[in-house]
Design an enzyme around this catalytic site. Structure first.
Site, PDB file in Angstrom:
ATOM      1  N   HIS A  82      45.881  47.389  50.159  1.00 42.70           N
ATOM      2  CA  HIS A  82      45.906  46.460  48.969  1.00 42.70           C
ATOM      3  C   HIS A  82      47.244  46.100  48.620  1.00 42.70           C
ATOM      4  CE1 HIS A  82      44.342  44.811  45.477  1.00 42.70           C
ATOM      5  NE2 HIS A  82      45.399  45.316  44.525  1.00 42.70           N
ATOM      6  N   ASP A 161      35.922  47.220  34.862  1.00 39.78           N
ATOM      7  CA  ASP A 161      37.176  46.408  35.246  1.00 39.78           C
ATOM      8  C   ASP A 161      36.841  45.067  34.879  1.00 39.78           C
ATOM      9  OD1 ASP A 161      39.796  46.028  36.134  1.00 39.78           O
ATOM     10  OD2 ASP A 161      38.847  44.732  37.802  1.00 39.78           O
ATOM     11  N   ARG A 168      41.665  41.276  29.227  1.00 36.14           N
ATOM     12  CA  ARG A 168      43.094  41.739  29.170  1.00 36.14           C
ATOM     13  C   ARG A 168      43.672  40.289  29.513  1.00 36.14           C
ATOM     14  NH1 ARG A 168      43.837  45.254  33.921  1.00 36.14           N
ATOM     15  NH2 ARG A 168      45.914  44.491  33.678  1.00 36.14           N
ATOM     16  N   SER A 183      42.824  49.448  37.144  1.00 38.11           N
ATOM     17  CA  SER A 183      42.130  48.376  37.421  1.00 38.11           C
ATOM     18  C   SER A 183      41.918  48.380  38.849  1.00 38.11           C
ATOM     19  CB  SER A 183      42.692  47.061  36.678  1.00 38.11           C
ATOM     20  OG  SER A 183      42.264  45.910  37.439  1.00 38.11           O
ATOM     21  N   LYS A 187      38.978  50.068  41.578  1.00 36.26           N
ATOM     22  CA  LYS A 187      38.071  49.133  42.629  1.00 36.26           C
ATOM     23  C   LYS A 187      38.284  49.690  44.091  1.00 36.26           C
ATOM     24  CE  LYS A 187      40.064  45.728  40.845  1.00 36.26           C
ATOM     25  NZ  LYS A 187      40.640  44.480  40.287  1.00 36.26           N
TER      26      LYS A 187
HETATM   27  N1  URA Z   1      45.035  43.055  39.984  1.00 34.87           N
HETATM   28  C1  URA Z   1      44.055  43.710  39.518  1.00 34.87           C
HETATM   29  O1  URA Z   1      43.064  44.006  40.085  1.00 34.87           O
HETATM   30  N2  URA Z   1      44.166  44.310  38.351  1.00 34.87           N
HETATM   31  C2  URA Z   1      45.252  44.154  37.374  1.00 34.87           C
HETATM   32  O2  URA Z   1      45.208  44.629  36.743  1.00 34.87           O
HETATM   33  C3  URA Z   1      46.324  43.687  38.121  1.00 34.87           C
HETATM   34  C4  URA Z   1      46.038  43.209  39.443  1.00 34.87           C
HETATM   35 CA    CA Z   2      44.792  40.488  47.240  1.00 34.68          CA
END
Ligand code: URA
Ligand code: CA
Length: 445
Positions: A82, A161, A168, A183, A187
């Site tokens: 990621h 999220d 947010r 967050s 995921k």
């Molecule tokens: N990417 C995300 O998925 N969440 C965040 O809080 C910041 C970047």
């Molecule tokens: Ca990405």
């Protein structure tokens, strides 16, 4: 237990219990409490922080708020990667086929671009016919058959999220370490892999601008991964300039194909090899990350990586002949070369502004509903540290119209600073963070 009590505790900086955190995540996923109470707690967390234990509990509660992908039918150790987002960052399209060609399964769920950053799914969809919407069954079958699939999130992954990120965004609470960590990791953990390589960006185009904040984010993610029982390696890499030379969806696919075909290199290749090396190492396919990099280089030389890319494109309904003939990718109406116009050294770039220039051309979205023009963007022909003369090529614009090209040219010129003093090259990586600690990387590594 009530939201009011939980908000009250965090307001005074007290540590929340696992049960209180679970209540909050559940309420966010099911929307059983009003947004204003969720938002109030988000701000209290933003101001007073969370301990590692709280952040871990929040991450796990958010992961458990929806489906968890079951990849157990795929043999081998599944390593996910990621990136926290950037400009010209096409590492997934380079490393996914290479890592798969080296024998490690890559089952990757990616995202779309928003704001100044591009998204892997949008880039992939610029390939004619290609679909990123697969059922979990088809996703697992494809990885079992050819070793790689890159798709959009399936099912209902971490719905807490979805609610919290939306809040947010509009309550100035994005820049909270525990909220970013929970967050991203909720995921990633729900996506079902066994280990994770994180690329935490730092610099003008990154979520964390300073190296110190980026390191804190990387360290926190590694600690929470450890507490959650998922091995994580985090690299901190530079977004002081776009990573690849190509910015824009089809253009970035072209650059990835050029790299897989052995025709292109540069920082995008270096970063892809580094991240992929760690993936192969974590997957148990390479003794060391460096050995993994060597394997990937061989997969480029032998053509195995490009072949894997073709298999993946074909399996997802796309036209694999783009790998042999990149002119089959969408092509913009106006193609305009631009030169530097000044003498000096390239000393600085505003990566965020460069991403926004591509977005304004139609390569990115302002809202999630916007439609993209896959063909547009630009190819940057200078890097930080380059010596230039007035006639040195600066970029080639790929635009919908002359007027769009004019605007992009002005935006790109003002985002790149030329200086009179010699300036060194920017380094790609600043640090590697593992459970054993932080290893800082010196200039030139
Ligand atoms: N990417 C995300 O998925 N969440 C965040 O809080 C910041 C970047
Ligand atoms: Ca990405």
């Amino acid at each position: 237990m009530t939201m009011l009590e939980i908000i009250g505790k965090k307001k005074y900086g007290q540590e929340l219990t696992k049960e209180e955190i679970a209540f909050f995540a559940e309420a966010a996923a099911e929307k059983t409490v009003p947004d204003y109470q969720l938002a109030a707690l988000l701000m209290a967390i933003r101001l007073n922080g969370m301990t590692d234990r709280e952040t871990t509990d929040l991450t796990l509660a958010m992961r458990d708020s929806g489906d968890i992908a079951d990849l157990s039918a795929i043999p081998g150790i599944k390593v996910d990667k990621h990136s926290t987002g950037g400009v010209g960052d096409t590492t997934t399209l380079v490393l996914a086929p290479l890592v798969a060609a080296c024998g490690a399964p890559v089952a990757k769920m990616s995202g779309r671009g928003l704001g100044h950053t591009g998204g892997t799914l949008d880039k992939l969809e610029s390939i004619p016919g290609l679909s990123v919407t697969l059922s979990v069954e088809d996703f697992v079958r494809q990885v079992k058959e050819i070793g790689v699939a890159v798709i959009g999130q399936t099912g209902r992954l971490a719905p807490a999220d979805k609610t919290l990120y939306g809040l947010r965004d509009v309550t100035s609470t994005v820049d909270s370490l525990p909220l970013i960590v929970s967050s991203i990791l909720s995921k990633k953990l729900a996506a079902g892999s066994d280990a994770i390589v994180l690329d935490v960006k730092t610099g003008s185009g990154a979520i964390m601008r300073t190296l110190e904040d980026s390191l804190k984010l990387a360290e926190s993610m590694v600690r929470v991964g450890e507490l959650a029982g998922k091995p994580i390696v985090a690299l901190v890499s530079s977004m002081d300039q776009p990573l690849g030379t190509h910015v824009g969806n089809a253009l970035e696919v072209k650059e990835a194909i050029d790299i897989l075909a052995g025709r292109a290199g540069g920082d995008l290749l270096e970063v892809s090899l580094t991240l992929g090396g760690f993936m192969l190492h974590l997957a148990g396919r390479a003794e060391t990350p460096e050995a993994g990099q060597q394997m990937m280089k061989q997969a480029i030389a032998s053509g195995a990586g490009l072949e894997k890319m073709k298999q993946m494109i074909a399996a997802q309904g796309g036209d694999p002949s783009v790998c042999d003939d990149v002119t089959r990718l969408p092509r913009a109406k106006v193609i305009r070369p631009v030169s530097c116009g000044v003498s000096g050294w390239v000393t600085k770039m505003d990566t965020m502004a460069l991403g926004m220039a591509a977005q304004a051309m139609g390569a990115g979205r302002l809202t999630m509903e916007d439609r993209l023009d896959y063909s547009v963007g630009y190819v940057l022909q200078v890097r930080i540290g380059d010596r230039v003369e007035p006639d040195t090529p600066l970029c080639v614009l790929h635009a919908r119209s002359e007027a769009d090209a004019d605007r992009a040219e002005a935006a790109i010129r003002s985002a790149i600073i030329f200086g009179r003093e010699h300036c060194g090259r920017a380094q790609n990586f600043h640090a590697v963070v593992t459970k054993d600690g932080v290893r800082r990387l010196g200039a030139g590594s």
